[in-house]
Design a protein around this motif. Structure first.
Motif, mmCIF file in Angstrom:
data_model
loop_
_atom_site.group_PDB
_atom_site.id
_atom_site.type_symbol
_atom_site.label_atom_id
_atom_site.label_comp_id
_atom_site.label_asym_id
_atom_site.label_seq_id
_atom_site.Cartn_x
_atom_site.Cartn_y
_atom_site.Cartn_z
ATOM 1 N N SER A 47 103.044 31.254 9.527
ATOM 2 C CA SER A 47 101.646 31.655 9.339
ATOM 3 C C SER A 47 101.357 31.902 7.862
ATOM 4 O O SER A 47 100.316 31.501 7.341
ATOM 5 C CB SER A 47 101.340 32.917 10.145
ATOM 6 O OG SER A 47 101.650 32.709 11.502
ATOM 7 N N VAL A 51 98.393 29.409 6.011
ATOM 8 C CA VAL A 51 97.093 29.923 5.544
ATOM 9 C C VAL A 51 96.761 29.472 4.113
ATOM 10 O O VAL A 51 95.658 28.972 3.879
ATOM 11 C CB VAL A 51 97.001 31.457 5.742
ATOM 12 C CG1 VAL A 51 95.841 32.047 4.956
ATOM 13 C CG2 VAL A 51 96.854 31.766 7.238
ATOM 14 N N PHE A 64 86.810 28.841 4.089
ATOM 15 C CA PHE A 64 87.640 30.034 3.871
ATOM 16 C C PHE A 64 87.281 30.801 2.603
ATOM 17 O O PHE A 64 88.005 31.694 2.193
ATOM 18 C CB PHE A 64 89.120 29.617 3.841
ATOM 19 C CG PHE A 64 89.593 29.058 5.166
ATOM 20 C CD1 PHE A 64 89.974 29.904 6.195
ATOM 21 C CD2 PHE A 64 89.606 27.680 5.388
ATOM 22 C CE1 PHE A 64 90.379 29.394 7.422
ATOM 23 C CE2 PHE A 64 90.015 27.159 6.613
ATOM 24 C CZ PHE A 64 90.406 28.017 7.632
ATOM 25 N N ALA A 67 87.104 34.386 3.284
ATOM 26 C CA ALA A 67 88.069 34.840 4.295
ATOM 27 C C ALA A 67 89.120 35.766 3.688
ATOM 28 O O ALA A 67 89.419 35.693 2.494
ATOM 29 C CB ALA A 67 88.745 33.636 4.943
ATOM 30 N N ASN A 71 94.646 39.205 6.439
ATOM 31 C CA ASN A 71 94.264 39.415 7.844
ATOM 32 C C ASN A 71 94.506 38.153 8.671
ATOM 33 O O ASN A 71 95.007 38.215 9.796
ATOM 34 C CB ASN A 71 92.796 39.829 7.933
ATOM 35 C CG ASN A 71 92.307 39.870 9.385
ATOM 36 O OD1 ASN A 71 92.718 40.718 10.159
ATOM 37 N ND2 ASN A 71 91.460 38.911 9.749
ATOM 38 N N LEU A 72 94.152 37.004 8.100
ATOM 39 C CA LEU A 72 94.298 35.751 8.841
ATOM 40 C C LEU A 72 95.772 35.477 9.157
ATOM 41 O O LEU A 72 96.112 35.073 10.276
ATOM 42 C CB LEU A 72 93.666 34.605 8.048
ATOM 43 C CG LEU A 72 93.480 33.288 8.792
ATOM 44 C CD1 LEU A 72 92.750 33.477 10.110
ATOM 45 C CD2 LEU A 72 92.724 32.293 7.921
ATOM 46 N N GLN A 75 96.738 37.904 12.002
ATOM 47 C CA GLN A 75 96.140 37.556 13.296
ATOM 48 C C GLN A 75 96.763 36.277 13.852
ATOM 49 O O GLN A 75 97.056 36.182 15.049
ATOM 50 C CB GLN A 75 94.625 37.378 13.174
ATOM 51 C CG GLN A 75 93.871 38.613 12.738
ATOM 52 C CD GLN A 75 94.038 39.791 13.665
ATOM 53 O OE1 GLN A 75 94.318 39.630 14.849
ATOM 54 N NE2 GLN A 75 93.880 40.979 13.149
ATOM 55 N N LEU A 76 96.941 35.294 12.966
ATOM 56 C CA LEU A 76 97.513 34.019 13.392
ATOM 57 C C LEU A 76 98.947 34.220 13.887
ATOM 58 O O LEU A 76 99.368 33.644 14.899
ATOM 59 C CB LEU A 76 97.467 33.040 12.217
ATOM 60 C CG LEU A 76 97.758 31.583 12.529
ATOM 61 C CD1 LEU A 76 96.759 31.027 13.533
ATOM 62 C CD2 LEU A 76 97.728 30.749 11.240
#
Ligand code: HEM
Length: 147
Positions: A47, A51, A64, A67, A71-72, A75-76
């Motif tokens: 992950s 990203v 993005f 973004a 956090n991404l 979460q991913l």
């Protein structure tokens, strides 16, 4: 027990032992894909690698620009862990709600898939394992892509 019955029972336990030993006909372990992806650590690394690829991909980077990368990644990571049968709970938003106002097209979705494939290649994840993960993500297409 009769002699015949005893022989029968012995044959059955021999066959059971063989089947258990081979795991023959059994369901794959529910966390098999999670393990094949390297568990929590492997998935977190994957992950964290994918990203930045999304943020740098000229085809989709504009999505993005506001973004939150950290956090991404988190979460991913939770989402892929949970989806692959790992001991995680995804607590982020539903795919449909999260991506609702982004006007994501099929080509954008494919770009994300390609970036994920590139990250999995870099992590030397075998092709069959890659395909199993992609097969879990494919149905999300209908919640993410606006036609
Ligand atoms: C299988 C495909 C995809 C998966 C599994 C996925 C997964 C996720 C997850 C887990 C989040 C975080 C949700 C949250 O924080 O509550 C998210 C957010 C986001 N996704 Fe996706 N996504 C996919 C496809 C796409 C595509 C195709 C795009 C655009 C090209 C996209 C753009 C975004 C953006 C911009 C955010 C918000 C990030 C932020 O505001 O911090 N996603 N996605």
């Amino acid at each position: 027990m009769t002699l015949q019955g005893h022989a029968h029972a012995t044959a059955i336990s021999a066959i059971s032992a063989l089947l258990i030993g081979m795991n023959a006909g059994a369901q794959p372990r529910p966390d098999e894909l999670f393990q094949a992806l390297g568990g929590r650590e492997g998935i977190a690394r994957l992950s964290a690698d994918v990203v930045p690829r999304l943020f740098a991909d000229p085809r989709i980077k504009h999505f993005f620009k506001d973004a939150n990368a950290k956090n991404l990644v988190e979460q991913l990571s939770d989402q892929l862990c949970a989806a692959s049968g790992g001991p995680c709970t995804y607590e982020g938003g539903a795919m449909k709600a999260v991506h609702a106002d982004m006007a994501i097209k099929a080509g954008d979705f494919n770009a994300v898939v390609e970036d994920l494939q590139a990250a999995m290649d870099a992590a030397q994840i075998p092709f069959a394992t890659q395909n199993r993960l992609l097969a879990l993500l494919a149905p999300m297409h209908r919640d993410i892509v606006k036609r």
